[in-house]
Design a protein around this motif. Structure first.
Motif, PDB file in Angstrom:
ATOM      1  N   GLU A 136      58.959  56.975  48.633  1.00 28.34           N
ATOM      2  CA  GLU A 136      58.223  56.286  47.568  1.00 28.34           C
ATOM      3  C   GLU A 136      57.084  57.170  47.048  1.00 28.34           C
ATOM      4  N   ARG A 137      56.343  57.787  47.980  1.00 24.33           N
ATOM      5  CA  ARG A 137      55.228  58.654  47.582  1.00 24.33           C
ATOM      6  C   ARG A 137      55.740  59.901  46.863  1.00 24.33           C
ATOM      7  N   ARG A 138      56.887  60.383  47.292  1.00 25.15           N
ATOM      8  CA  ARG A 138      57.467  61.552  46.634  1.00 25.15           C
ATOM      9  C   ARG A 138      57.870  61.205  45.190  1.00 25.15           C
ATOM     10  N   ARG A 139      58.481  60.044  45.034  1.00 25.87           N
ATOM     11  CA  ARG A 139      58.826  59.581  43.685  1.00 25.87           C
ATOM     12  C   ARG A 139      57.569  59.437  42.835  1.00 25.87           C
ATOM     13  N   GLU A 140      56.482  58.961  43.477  1.00 25.11           N
ATOM     14  CA  GLU A 140      55.226  58.790  42.741  1.00 25.11           C
ATOM     15  C   GLU A 140      54.707  60.151  42.242  1.00 25.11           C
ATOM     16  N   PHE A 141      54.813  61.149  43.104  1.00 22.35           N
ATOM     17  CA  PHE A 141      54.375  62.496  42.696  1.00 22.35           C
ATOM     18  C   PHE A 141      55.236  62.993  41.533  1.00 22.35           C
ATOM     19  N   ASP A 142      56.545  62.859  41.662  1.00 26.16           N
ATOM     20  CA  ASP A 142      57.457  63.274  40.593  1.00 26.16           C
ATOM     21  C   ASP A 142      57.117  62.543  39.296  1.00 26.16           C
ATOM     22  N   GLY A 147      54.966  62.447  33.858  1.00 25.39           N
ATOM     23  CA  GLY A 147      53.986  61.967  32.880  1.00 25.39           C
ATOM     24  C   GLY A 147      53.306  63.122  32.153  1.00 25.39           C
ATOM     25  N   LEU A 148      52.968  64.151  32.899  1.00 22.98           N
ATOM     26  CA  LEU A 148      52.364  65.348  32.302  1.00 22.98           C
ATOM     27  C   LEU A 148      53.330  66.009  31.323  1.00 22.98           C
ATOM     28  N   LEU A 149      54.602  66.067  31.741  1.00 28.55           N
ATOM     29  CA  LEU A 149      55.611  66.695  30.884  1.00 28.55           C
ATOM     30  C   LEU A 149      55.772  65.898  29.585  1.00 28.55           C
ATOM     31  N   LYS A 150      55.772  64.582  29.714  1.00 27.84           N
ATOM     32  CA  LYS A 150      55.880  63.735  28.506  1.00 27.84           C
ATOM     33  C   LYS A 150      54.657  63.919  27.609  1.00 27.84           C
ATOM     34  N   ALA A 151      53.472  64.028  28.233  1.00 25.27           N
ATOM     35  CA  ALA A 151      52.255  64.234  27.444  1.00 25.27           C
ATOM     36  C   ALA A 151      52.323  65.568  26.700  1.00 25.27           C
ATOM     37  N   ASP A 161      64.259  69.647  22.256  1.00 25.65           N
ATOM     38  CA  ASP A 161      65.654  69.382  22.616  1.00 25.65           C
ATOM     39  C   ASP A 161      65.827  69.190  24.121  1.00 25.65           C
ATOM     40  N   LEU A 162      64.718  68.963  24.849  1.00 23.91           N
ATOM     41  CA  LEU A 162      64.809  68.730  26.297  1.00 23.91           C
ATOM     42  C   LEU A 162      64.361  67.313  26.623  1.00 23.91           C
ATOM     43  N   ASP A 163      65.219  66.574  27.298  1.00 22.90           N
ATOM     44  CA  ASP A 163      64.861  65.238  27.768  1.00 22.90           C
ATOM     45  C   ASP A 163      63.857  65.364  28.924  1.00 22.90           C
ATOM     46  N   ALA A 164      62.746  64.599  28.851  1.00 21.62           N
ATOM     47  CA  ALA A 164      61.644  64.770  29.814  1.00 21.62           C
ATOM     48  C   ALA A 164      62.087  64.479  31.251  1.00 21.62           C
ATOM     49  N   ARG A 165      62.856  63.422  31.423  1.00 21.81           N
ATOM     50  CA  ARG A 165      63.270  63.034  32.779  1.00 21.81           C
ATOM     51  C   ARG A 165      64.165  64.098  33.405  1.00 21.81           C
ATOM     52  N   LEU A 166      65.112  64.567  32.599  1.00 20.64           N
ATOM     53  CA  LEU A 166      66.047  65.593  33.056  1.00 20.64           C
ATOM     54  C   LEU A 166      65.313  66.906  33.324  1.00 20.64           C
TER      55      LEU A 166
ATOM     56  N   ARG B 194      75.430  67.006  28.503  1.00 23.16           N
ATOM     57  CA  ARG B 194      74.000  66.859  28.282  1.00 23.16           C
ATOM     58  C   ARG B 194      73.212  67.550  29.407  1.00 23.16           C
ATOM     59  N   VAL B 195      73.655  67.354  30.647  1.00 23.44           N
ATOM     60  CA  VAL B 195      72.972  67.985  31.786  1.00 23.44           C
ATOM     61  C   VAL B 195      73.142  69.509  31.725  1.00 23.44           C
ATOM     62  N   ALA B 196      74.373  69.968  31.451  1.00 19.89           N
ATOM     63  CA  ALA B 196      74.616  71.413  31.404  1.00 19.89           C
ATOM     64  C   ALA B 196      73.802  72.060  30.281  1.00 19.89           C
ATOM     65  N   ASP B 197      73.695  71.368  29.145  1.00 25.14           N
ATOM     66  CA  ASP B 197      72.852  71.858  28.035  1.00 25.14           C
ATOM     67  C   ASP B 197      71.405  72.030  28.484  1.00 25.14           C
ATOM     68  N   ALA B 198      70.893  71.018  29.195  1.00 26.03           N
ATOM     69  CA  ALA B 198      69.493  71.061  29.632  1.00 26.03           C
ATOM     70  C   ALA B 198      69.272  72.227  30.586  1.00 26.03           C
TER      71      ALA B 198
END
Lengths: 210, 210
Positions: A136-142, A147-151, A161-166, B194-198
């Motif tokens: 859970e804490r590891r997920r929180e860090f990720d 969040g920083l990447l989205k900002a 052309d990059l999805d933030a989550r991916l 999509r993943v391979a593109d990223a």
């Protein structure tokens, strides 16, 4: 020096005879983490820990209440190191892309400086309360890094052309993979810096010469 | 349809009663790989495989001579998929950076298409002859890709501030980390693309907008 093992002791045939307990909480933890990483947490018994430390099980119980307490302390050390990064001045000021770059570099550095502890954190899979807490804490860090990447994307500094989550997953995949091959050498601060530099360059600028 | 398990059979209390063996070599391998990935190869017995497949151990021995043969076949499937990439036309023509980009994309795609087999390949650690062979072939693949990266650097297309060996390790670290979170969905060809593109964008161009 511990006494020679008495051959063929029926009670613990393969155990070293317990030596004098000169462990601090930190040095005992270091031994335990080594055994956890080698055998897996589930595959490690107090008997294994006693043998690796060269002290009796009751001496270990003098330091900690359970195997799970050792796991919790080890995981906490890794998490404390990682979360402390987010409180560093450079993680909190300036454009998000600069903060993200700082956090990326420091995450790689902390991973190498605390290699066995972070390795253990990355391997736990959630069978006990402590393991679920770790995940859970590891997920929180990720999540904080995502969040920083989205900002940074919102500020127009990340490729659109990059999805933030991916991108966050792949970034952590690259950083975390260091545990697979990095082995610290004496006087390795320079080597750690070289690896952290490469992570930042590859992640932010890419392989291709512009 | 397999017969109902007879409750409390003393010989195999927790085993399903063996059903009719309708397995092909491929479908039996798929079951075995699933069990290997879940329990670890060392932690898997023929009894575990028999239970997971719902057929008797002797039926399994009708298909394969040993547990290690199943491992070898599974690993061979992953390696065949990966090495075939290096023989594709786009891996052999044009500038090295374009060949490297093709191999990077296709490695990510093959990893996702053959997910359980590549996961197994990435996890083996070398206790048996088959595992040592797997690790050797995996190093050979990495070495071939590192060669492409060096060729691209020699052609002036890779950032000169990146060490080729380190960059190769981080590149594979990023690609291989996909096994940690990617779970195929029905009709997932688009998702794989999509993943391979990223992966290709992040690895070659980096996060930062130029």
């Amino acid at each position: 020096m511990p006494a020679k093992p008495s051959a063929g002791s029926p009670a613990k045939p393969s155990a070293k005879s317990p030596g004098r307990d000169t462990y601090t909480p930190e040095s005992l933890l270091a031994v335990a983490v080594e055994v956890f990483n080698e055998r897996g947490y589930d595959g490690t018994s107090m008997e294994h820990l006693s043998r690796a430390a060269g002290i009796s099980k009751s001496s270990i119980y003098h330091h900690v209440r359970s195997k799970e307490e050792l796991l919790r302390r080890a995981i906490a050390r890794a998490l404390d190191g990682l979360f402390a990064i987010l409180d560093e001045p450079d993680a909190g000021r300036g454009r998000a892309i600069e903060r993200l770059e700082h956090v990326t570099r420091r995450t790689a550095e902390v991973l190498m400086a605390e290699l066995p502890y972070v390795t253990l954190l990355l391997r736990v899979r959630g069978n006990t309360r402590t393991e679920r807490w770790a995940m859970e804490r590891r997920r929180e860090f990720d999540h904080r890094v995502a969040g920083l990447l989205k900002a940074a994307a919102a500020e127009g500094d990340i490729r659109s052309d990059l999805d933030a989550r991916l991108a966050t997953r792949l970034l952590f995949g690259m950083i975390n993979s260091i545990v697979e091959w990095y082995r610290p050498q004496p006087g390795d601060a320079e080597d750690r810096e070289r690896v952290a530099d490469a992570v930042v360059r590859l992640a932010f600028e890419g392989l291709r010469k512009q």
